[in-house]
Design an enzyme around this catalytic site. Structure first.
Site, PDB file in Angstrom:
ATOM      1  N   GLU A 168       0.833  -1.203   0.000  1.00 21.80           N
ATOM      2  CA  GLU A 168       0.000   0.000   0.000  1.00 21.80           C
ATOM      3  C   GLU A 168       0.870   1.256   0.000  1.00 21.80           C
ATOM      4  OE1 GLU A 168      -3.522   1.847   2.914  1.00 21.80           O
ATOM      5  OE2 GLU A 168      -2.302   0.138   3.562  1.00 21.80           O
ATOM      6  N   LYS A 175      -9.049   2.721  -2.158  1.00 21.35           N
ATOM      7  CA  LYS A 175      -9.348   1.999  -0.914  1.00 21.35           C
ATOM      8  C   LYS A 175     -10.773   2.313  -0.469  1.00 21.35           C
ATOM      9  CE  LYS A 175      -7.112   1.175   3.605  1.00 21.35           C
ATOM     10  NZ  LYS A 175      -5.902   1.529   4.396  1.00 21.35           N
ATOM     11  N   CYS A 193      -5.532  -3.102   2.249  1.00 24.45           N
ATOM     12  CA  CYS A 193      -5.381  -3.207   3.706  1.00 24.45           C
ATOM     13  C   CYS A 193      -6.696  -3.356   4.466  1.00 24.45           C
ATOM     14  CB  CYS A 193      -4.582  -2.008   4.221  1.00 24.45           C
ATOM     15  SG  CYS A 193      -3.842  -2.321   5.853  1.00 24.45           S
TER      16      CYS A 193
END
Length: 691
Positions: free
Chosen positions: A58, A127, A183
């Site tokens: 990330e 994200k 994540c």
């Protein structure tokens, strides 16, 4: 077979697999140029390995721990310049490269995964779930994917699809379909990858930063394993590593690759330099499992309106040809884990499944006695051990087990002695009935040449003995109000190695019906090592394990040197360790014979490679070349598909023991008794080299 076909056989991509790399570069905070160079060094390594996918952490091009520096124009611009460098360099690289970069879009900042291949941006995925608790404050800098209103983006001079609903599908590697998430998306109750998997994604890629705290790595692994298992997919995970800021956090550079709940590869945590892990993912097995798990299809049907909204982007892998090796452990014994702790735990479960099931059958039937034949071989030994422990569970005397030695024309002194010693050690009611007189009478009734003194040892000669044994056992059970306990195992049922009807095919209940021959050997070893019985019993069990597997139906002969040659089961139907391997991949995944041969070659061609169960003697650690593997696979396919299903269509009850399956028509396997093996044999002969 021509050389091209032989080369294709050994190529992992030709065999329904894909090689994936997960990379953890050493970064510098706010130095995208350096980070791009580190990224490309690892991407080139992935290319040299022949990987189709290379995953990075990330925000790996900027570094993750920049905090409010993400609001600095200089860093954002430099990050895009670094991305442009990666795009240009990717023109000469094979892998789909997935990197993390901060992207300004719609006057907001998104934490994005960017998929790049051969100079083209395939997808930009923001994200979805931004952590804003404990040590995380991502909502201070970034915006969730759910807030975006556009479905495409112009980035580095290219127009690319934008969103978390993107599937990247290869048009030249069947089954390769990737989805990106970042994540915290995995930590949420509804990861975006779940919907993507239902829509066809087989490789779920997670770009993560994830600082390290005590116990967190194990939790990450649990999450990845569970997601890969529930989604019947591979899950690739890459966490930030060396170089991230230690102002208030620490980083362990955790990279891992899971497949359907199983860990294939994992990085060295807390490494000081960049690192890369690779693993070969079996797309065939994933797709086969999705076909079988009906709840997976039901979940997809329930979400069909959402799945219709997923967008697909195609790309070409152009996989390398030739033998790339195999970056994947293939267990020699799929029914028996090589790891001692895992094996012991599974043997404990298997043994107690057998005991519990038999106890339930006795209780529900109201019968307190068992009858079984004890030959001194592996199968009857395991059945007798289970019977003894079952009587203990039910607080019944072991003398309620009526165990019989039933010697025939070829019963050996060794097995007969082992049988008697084991019955005595376990304290069961032991008796012997010589079946030869009744067999001789039947052979006379049949006008069989043996009855006139001719040494004719045909299948009738063998089955007369097997039938007489079973006939005696059933009548003994009638007489003593007992159940006949079957002893035949899963491997024998697969190969049709049983006398149909009034023979070892039949019983009142069979505790070994879904236990493979290889597993039975280790169950007996586990019984010994866990001290289920006394030392005297263990000594006898060791002798039984050392005895060659034989039906002992045909008298021994002498070879040219005068050495006695016993009838050998494995000389006729093949080594059980190979045939159990073939059985597992045939019934568990429905793989084509050539794929099974490919896996068997990698598992068995070199005894010095890979893990062995530590309690297997060195003399029994065999290896097999492709010619041998091919020969016995032909035997397996012929017997399993073409000759023996009628025996499996009417099996006695018996408990399912392992995930490798059961061949009961009421359990895992339903098949027509009159099918042909020609289809499987043709594929094998066409696709598996003869040398």
């Amino acid at each position: 077979m021509n050389p091209t076909a032989t080369t294709a056989f050994f190529n992992l991509y030709h065999q329904g697999m894909v090689r994936a790399a997960v990379c953890v570069p050493r970064v510098r905070i706010a130095d995208p140029g350096h980070n791009a160079r580190q990224t490309l060094d690892l991407a080139r390594q992935a290319h040299e390995y022949g990987a189709a996918v290379a995953l990075f952490p990330e925000l790996g091009l900027s570094a993750y721990s920049n905090e409010d520096l993400f609001q600095q124009e200089a860093l954002l611009t430099a990050s895009l310049t670094a991305l442009a460098d990666v795009i240009r360099a990717s023109r000469d690289l094979q892998p789909l490269i997935v990197v993390g970069v901060p992207v300004r879009h719609e006057d907001r900042l998104f934490n994005c995964a960017v998929a790049v291949q051969r100079g083209r941006i395939l997808a930009v995925t923001p994200k979805t779930y931004l952590p804003n608790y404990r040590e995380f404050y991502e909502k201070r800098q970034f915006t969730s994917a759910t807030a975006a209103y556009s479905r495409q983006i112009t980035l580095c001079g290219q127009v690319a699809p934008f969103g978390s609903d993107l599937l990247l599908e290869a048009d030249d590697v069947t089954g390769l379909c990737c989805h990106l998430e970042i994540c915290e998306d995995l930590w949420s109750p509804t990861p975006p990858s779940t919907l993507a998997a239902l829509g066809g994604a087989t490789l779920l890629l997670n770009l993560s930063a994830s600082n390290i705290t005590i116990g967190k790595a194990a939790y990450r692994n649990a999450l990845c394993a569970a997601q890969s298992g529930k989604c019947i997919a591979a899950y690739l995970y890459s966490a930030a590593g060396p170089g991230e800021s230690s102002t208030d956090l620490a980083w362990d550079g955790h990279a891992a690759i899971f497949e359907n709940g199983n860990l294939l590869a994992e990085s060295q945590r807390f490494a000081r330099e960049s690192q890369l892990i690779v693993a070969d993912i079996d797309l065939d097995q994933l797709r086969a499992e999705r076909l079988r798990v009906t709840s997976f299809g039901d979940a997809a049907a329930a979400a069909r309106d959402q799945l219709r909204q997923l967008r697909r982007v195609t790309f070409s892998v152009q996989p390398p040809s030739g033998d790339l090796g195999l970056c994947r452990a293939v267990a020699r014994f799929p029914f028996v884990p090589a790891d001692t702790t895992t094996r012991d735990a599974q043997c404990y479960e298997a043994y107690h499944i057998q005991v519990q099931a038999l106890a339930q059958r006795l209780e529900s039937s109201g019968i307190e006695r068992l009858v079984l034949g004890v030959s001194g071989g592996l199968d009857s030994t395991q059945a007798l051990l289970v019977a003894a422990r079952t009587m203990d569970w039910l607080h019944l005397p072991r003398t309620n087990i009526l165990a019989y030695s039933l010697p025939g024309f070829a019963t050996g002194d060794t097995t007969r002695r082992n049988a008697w010693q084991l019955m005595a050690a376990l304290g069961v009611t032991a008796q012997e009935i010589d079946i030869r007189p009744s067999c001789e009478q039947m052979l006379r009734d049949l006008n069989h040449p043996f009855a006139a003194g001719a040494p004719v040892y045909d299948v009738t000669f063998e089955n007369v003995q097997a039938g007489e044994r079973t006939s005696h056992l059933f009548r003994l059970a009638n007489y003593h109000h007992a159940l006949v306990l079957g002893t035949g195992d899963l491997s024998e049922l697969a190969l049709g190695w049983a006398t149909y009807g009034v023979g070892d095919h039949m019983s009142h209940y069979n505790v070994n019906a879904s236990v493979s021959k290889t597993l039975i050997q280790y169950l007996i070893r586990w019984v010994m090592s866990s001290n289920q019985f006394d030392d005297v019993t263990n000594h006898i069990l060791q002798a039984i394990l050392a005895t060659e597997i034989s039906p002992e139906l045909i008298p021994a002969t002498a070879d040219a040197s005068g050495a006695v040659q016993l009838q050998s089961t494995e000389a006729t139907i093949g080594p059980y360790e190979l045939q159990d391997f073939n059985l597992y991949y045939t019934t568990r995944y429905g793989l084509r014979p050539s794929k099974i041969a490919f896996l068997a070659w990698h598992a068995w061609h070199d005894r010095t490679q890979g893990m062995w169960p530590d309690n297997l003697p060195m003399a029994r650690r065999h290896q097999y070349d492709l010619i041998t593997i091919r020969h016995w696979l032909i035997v397996f396919v012929t017997r399993f598909f073409g000759q023996s299903q009628f025996k499996r269509s009417c099996l006695p009850n018996g408990p399912k023991v392992g995930s490798g399956g059961s061949l009961s028509p009421r359990g895992d396997w339903r098949a027509p008794s009159d099918a042909s093996a020609d289809l499987w044999l043709a594929e094998l002969n066409q696709q598996v080299p003869e040398a």
